[in-house]
Structures are given as structure tokens and as C-alpha cells.
Motif scaffolding. Structure first.
Motif: not given
Length: 130
Positions: A104-130
Motif C-alpha cells: 500500500a502506498r501514499t505519495t505526496v509532494q514535499s519540501v526535501l533537504s539537500d536537493g534530494i528528489k525522494i524520501e521513502i519510509d516503510a512498514i513491514a511485517i517480519i514473521p517470527k522464526k519458528s
């Protein structure tokens, strides 16, 4: 409360701010906003929107893998574009990175520092090892 575990980017050799690359709580992994940086020097790696997108996603992948997961475990991304007019080109690069069901994703326009064109954060589900 479930214990919080800090997840480090395996290549990060410099201080880039007062945050954790990732924080895992139970099976949930929250990845901080990543950008197109050289994590050995902290310098921005400027490129096309496609290059910066793939570089940024590679950082997220390494953090998720450090927690024991894969890109297939990513369920949500929030994307900040410096210029929303780059959307179509970024979208093609982003889509090429993921196999199967894309997060699932949300994409917005933002003011970013240092001249970068993109920043991405994420959420993941890491299954517990059995």
C-alpha cells in the motif's frame, strides 16, 4: 509493552540524525525515511528520479533484511517527492522494484533537504522464526 528493537542499516558508517533506521516491535518493523545517500560518507547521491528511487528503496531493503525479512514483507510505503511532476517516472522505477503484491502506498509532494528528489519510509511485517 512489547520490546522495541533497533534495526541498523548494515552499511551505515556516519551519523545522519537522531533517529533509528528501523524499529521492530513484535512482528512490525517501522523503517525511517530513507533517501539517496552514500551511508559511508553521508553525502547525497544526486541522480534522476529513477536512480534516486531505486537507491532509496535499496536502503529500505537492506534495513528490512537486517531484521530478517525481505522486500516481500513490506506492506506500506509513504513517499515524498520533491516534484510531483516526477510521479510517472518514479512510479515506473518503484513498480520495477517490487514483485507480486506491491505495498500500500501514499505519495505526496514535499519540501526535501539537500536537493534530494525522494524520501521513502516503510512498514513491514517480519514473521517470527519458528
Amino acid at each position: 509493552m512489547t520490546e522495541k528493537i533497533e534495526i541498523h542499516h548494515p552499511d551505515k558508517a556516519v551519523d545522519t540524525g537522531a533517529y533509528s533506521a528501523g524499529v521492530q516491535v513484535g512482528e512490525w518493523l517501522f523503517v525511517s525515511g530513507q533517501g539517496p545517500l552514500d551511508l559511508a560518507t553521508g553525502e547525497v547521491i544526486h541522480g534522476t528520479i529513477e536512480e534516486e528511487t531505486l537507491h532509496t528503496l535499496s536502503h529500505i531493503q537492506k534495513i528490512v533484511e537486517a531484521a530478517g525479512g525481505s522486500i516481500d514483507n513490506i506492506v506500506k510505503c509513504t513517499v515524498h517527492l520533491e516534484n510531483i511532476n516526477d510521479f510517472d517516472r518514479y512510479n515506473v522505477a518503484y513498480a520495477s522494484f517490487f514483485r507480486g503484491i506491491k505495498p500500500a502506498r501514499t505519495t505526496v509532494q514535499s519540501v526535501l533537504s539537500d536537493g534530494i528528489k525522494i524520501e521513502i519510509d516503510a512498514i513491514a511485517i517480519i514473521p517470527k522464526k519458528s
